[in-house]
Design an enzyme around this catalytic site. Structure first.
Site, short mmCIF file in Angstrom:
data_model
loop_
_atom_site.label_atom_id
_atom_site.label_comp_id
_atom_site.label_asym_id
_atom_site.label_seq_id
_atom_site.Cartn_x
_atom_site.Cartn_y
_atom_site.Cartn_z
N GLN A 1 1.79 -6.53 -3.45
CA GLN A 1 2.42 -6.66 -2.13
C GLN A 1 3.76 -5.89 -2.08
O GLN A 1 3.90 -4.92 -2.78
CB GLN A 1 2.59 -8.14 -1.73
CG GLN A 1 1.27 -8.86 -1.52
CD GLN A 1 0.55 -9.18 -2.83
OE1 GLN A 1 1.11 -9.78 -3.70
NE2 GLN A 1 -0.69 -8.77 -2.95
N ASP B 1 0.82 -1.22 0.00
CA ASP B 1 0.00 0.00 0.00
C ASP B 1 0.85 1.27 0.00
O ASP B 1 0.46 2.29 0.57
CB ASP B 1 -0.97 0.00 1.20
CG ASP B 1 -1.83 -1.25 1.20
OD1 ASP B 1 -2.21 -1.70 0.11
OD2 ASP B 1 -2.10 -1.79 2.29
N LYS C 1 1.77 1.94 -5.25
CA LYS C 1 2.29 1.34 -6.50
C LYS C 1 1.36 1.64 -7.67
O LYS C 1 1.80 1.88 -8.79
CB LYS C 1 2.45 -0.18 -6.33
CG LYS C 1 3.48 -0.56 -5.28
CD LYS C 1 3.57 -2.06 -5.07
CE LYS C 1 2.37 -2.65 -4.37
NZ LYS C 1 2.17 -2.23 -2.97
N GLY D 1 -4.60 -4.43 -3.69
CA GLY D 1 -5.58 -3.37 -3.94
C GLY D 1 -4.80 -2.13 -4.32
O GLY D 1 -4.11 -1.56 -3.48
N HIS D 2 -4.84 -1.77 -5.59
CA HIS D 2 -4.09 -0.61 -6.07
C HIS D 2 -5.07 0.47 -6.49
O HIS D 2 -5.89 0.26 -7.38
CB HIS D 2 -3.19 -1.00 -7.26
CG HIS D 2 -2.11 -1.98 -6.88
ND1 HIS D 2 -1.08 -2.30 -7.70
CD2 HIS D 2 -1.92 -2.70 -5.74
CE1 HIS D 2 -0.28 -3.18 -7.10
NE2 HIS D 2 -0.79 -3.44 -5.91
#
Ligand code: GDP
Ligand code: IMO
Ligand code: MG
Length: 430
Positions: A223, A13, A16, A40-41
């Site tokens: 990640q 988080d 990215k 989750g981006h």
């Protein structure tokens, strides 16, 4: 500068998605090479916010071909939902490619992920419950199901039968759950097979051909370094290689082809799930960072654990990934503090560690040694050059650069697509 790997330098988080989006318009391919929908981006474009889980962030850049490579584990239902949701919002997903060698997450692995966590109780990992761990375990155990198996029903059935023979024992006898039927699993996995067929490809061949033609390929990690199964805070990690080397195995592109490694480093630290976190703040400072940085998970909505920046981790990430460029994100979140502590070393029961201790127990007992840097009060979200930043904000970034040993090339001052200060071009064009 054709091949660039972009990785998270902390516990995920870091931003990215936004950094990938910054480059999306200048690259030909964006490749997801590890993980799955545990990621989750978030990408903010104008007044639109997109939360991507399985799709590489490059899908939002027209002209860029998004690729889900062999190292990814794919929940087919989630993939189709994500494609549909984007199409409904007017995003063209027609170029998406999916590796025939990527593994699929069968429904029973989602169940196993959740019951295993429940069974572990206080020793749980705090996984996202998406079936990631059990699916990578199947891959290593050589009982996994790959995308290509969807197109040979007899092979698919044999694999599911073999897998369920043992998994059902586990589910019923150990976890007290109902047995899973072969037919229901077949039906779920085959539901979208025909729809996905046109995007299935030999993505390693596609990417190597593109590099041969001089095209630009960006590898976007899910990640982060400290969640990497080999180099992270094991066992409190994910089950894939999220470090730069993972791009080679996870996409079938040789190390000799990688030109740059971009590390994404948040100006402070966050972590979701269990595990050690030396600079964690369980006081009002932690809450300040959580509120100011909107630190709630994109995937699970869980409040993220927050703490000060940790340069020991930054140095470790530079070394493990060979970071050539650092993107320092969310500098704006630190605005308003009088002083900002940065961890420069650890104290482990009286012994000073300047580098990450190799022994896990030492890391669990590590107490941060802080250096206090002066803060700034000015709103920096409108700054677009480094010189416009207050002197103390500039000094903070320069100190991170010194402490980590990696050149800072971009500074993030807000979530928006344009809220970045570029000091050096990440594609090496300057
Ligand atoms: P990822 O998983 O590494 O892509 O990061 P996430 O998207 O899960 O979390 C990063 C969050 O910070 C997202 O909500 C981004 O929109 C936001 N973000 C990224 N860069 C910045 C920045 O420089 N400043 C601020 N305030 N927010 C940012
Ligand atoms: P992005 O790509 C932050 C964490 C989970 C848990 C551990 C294992 O958005 O940075 P898993 O479901 O992978 O088996 O969970 O890893 N985790 C993440 N934390 N960001 C992520 O992805 C994460 N993906 C997994 O919280 O602690
Ligand atoms: Mg995220």
């Amino acid at each position: 500068m054709p091949a660039i790997v972009l990785i998270g330098a902390q516990w995920g988080d870091e931003g990215k998605g936004k950094a990938t989006d910054l480059l999306g318009g200048s690259v030909d391919y964006v490749v997801k090479f590890n993980g799955g929908n545990n990621a989750g981006h978030t990408v903010v474009i104008g007044d639109q916010t997109y939360a991507l889980h399985l799709l590489p962030s490059g899908i939002l850049s027209p002209g860029c071909t998004p690729v889900i490579a062999n190292g990814v584990v794919v929940d087919l239902g989630v993939l189709v939902e994500e494609i549909d949701a984007l199409e409904e919002r007017g995003v063209d997903t027609g170029k998406l490619l999916l590796s025939a060698n990527a593994h699929v997450i069968p429904p029973y692995n989602r169940v196993l992920d959740r019951v295993t966590e429940r069974f572990l109780g206080s020793r749980k990992i705090g996984t996202t419950g998406r079936g990631i761990g059990p699916t990578y375990a199947d891959k290593m155990n050589r009982v996994g199901i790959r995308v290509q198996d969807l197109y040979d029903e007899s092979i698919l059935r044999q694999k599911i039968e073999a897998s369920l023979a043992t998994k059902n024992q586990l589910l019923v006898k150990i976890y007290n759950r109902r047995a899973v039927e072969v037919e229901e699993t077949m039906a779920e996995l085959l539901r979208h097979a025909e729809r996905l067929r046109p995007m299935v490809a030999d993505t390693a061949l596609v990417l190597n051909d593109a590099l041969d033609r001089g095209e630009t390929v960006l590898f976007e990690a899910g990640q982060a370094t400290l969640l990497d199964v080999d180099h992270g805070t094991y066992p409190f990690v994910t089950s894939s290689n999220a470090t730069a080397g993972g791009a080679c195995t996870g996409a079938g592109v040789a190390p000799t082809r990688v030109d740059r490694v971009v590390g994404i480093f948040k100006a402070y630290t966050t972590r979701v799930g269990e595990g050690p976190f030396p600079t964690e703040l369980e006081d009002e400072h932690g809450q300040f960072l959580r509120d100011a940085g909107h630190e709630y998970g994109t995937t699970t909505g869980r409040p993220r654990r927050c703490g000060w920046a940790d340069a020991v981790i930054g140095r470790f990430a530079r070394r493990i990934n060979g970071i050539t460029d650092l993107v320092v994100t969310k500098l704006d979140v630190l605005t308003g503090l009088d002083t900002i502590p940065v961890c420069v070393a650890y104290d482990v029961q009286g012994e000073r560690f300047d580098e990450m201790p190799v022994n896990q127990s030492d890391f669990h007992h590590a107490r941060p040694v802080y250096e206090e840097l002066p803060g700034w009060q000015e709103d920096i979200t409108g700054c677009r050059t480094f010189e416009e930043l207050p002197a103390n904000a500039q000094a903070y970034v320069r100190r991170l650069e010194e402490l980590t040993g990696a050149r800072v090339s971009v500074v993030g001052v807000g979530p928006g697509r344009d809220q970045s200060i570029v000091l050096h071009d990440l594609l090496g064009r300057d």
